[in-house]
Scaffold this motif. Sequence first.
Motif, PDB file in Angstrom:
ATOM      1  N   CYS A 169      31.626  36.392 -19.637  1.00  0.00           N
ATOM      2  CA  CYS A 169      32.253  37.263 -19.150  1.00  0.00           C
ATOM      3  C   CYS A 169      32.985  39.090 -20.160  1.00  0.00           C
ATOM      4  O   CYS A 169      33.022  39.169 -19.852  1.00  0.00           O
TER       5      CYS A 169
ATOM      6  N   CYS B  27      31.549  30.964 -15.058  1.00  0.00           N
ATOM      7  CA  CYS B  27      31.961  31.441 -14.398  1.00  0.00           C
ATOM      8  C   CYS B  27      32.619  32.594 -12.699  1.00  0.00           C
ATOM      9  O   CYS B  27      31.302  32.284 -12.473  1.00  0.00           O
TER      10      CYS B  27
ATOM     11  N   HIS C 295      33.984  34.280 -11.305  1.00  0.00           N
ATOM     12  CA  HIS C 295      33.814  35.674 -11.130  1.00  0.00           C
ATOM     13  C   HIS C 295      32.866  36.423 -11.039  1.00  0.00           C
ATOM     14  O   HIS C 295      32.466  37.511 -10.516  1.00  0.00           O
ATOM     15  N   HIS C 296      31.825  36.243 -12.428  1.00  0.00           N
ATOM     16  CA  HIS C 296      30.721  36.420 -12.629  1.00  0.00           C
ATOM     17  C   HIS C 296      29.865  36.011 -12.064  1.00  0.00           C
ATOM     18  O   HIS C 296      28.663  36.951 -12.741  1.00  0.00           O
TER      19      HIS C 296
HETATM   20 ZN   LIG Z   1      33.914  35.600 -15.499  1.00  0.00          ZN
END
Ligand SMILES: [Zn+2]
Length: 175
Positions: A136, A65, A67-68
Amino acid sequence: MIRILGLDPEKDANLVDTDQRVAKMYLEIFSGLDAENRPRLTTFPNDEKYSSMVMEKDIPFYSMCAHHFVPFYGHGHIAYIPNERIVGLSKLPRLLEFYARRPQLQERLTEQVATTLEEELKPQGVMVVVEARHLCVEMRGVKKPGALTVTSALRGIFAQKAVREEFLDLLNRRG
Ligand SMILES: [Zn+2]
């Protein structure tokens, strides 16, 4: 990160070279950032004038991912209806893997596979469905273990309901 967490490789031998190992691992699991690694889509003339659906389903993949930087993983299902050309079947999983191996969003992954097939194969239509678990979502934040995120992208003739239904019919057929 090791420093920020207050960890000390001097006191824990397991952490010696962990920074190097993580960097090397990222180069491997983000190999899809390098355009050189993009699989060449070998295509063949559709001499038999095959005009039904070709589907590769339950293709496992692992991604990260954006974002994380934690994994999301699951299965992709890719189908197309040929026009003038057909593609070597092994290329479909390779294409999914290539786009999965980068900091990614499931939505974008799904679209990238569909767009590439549409542009390079010029089929009558393409449909891609991706089902994945996002760590996540499971390990942190809302903590919902087992939740499955499903995305789909379709092109061309798959806009027709009957064609989509055939896709789902093939997808749900087991063994
Ligand atoms: Zn994420």
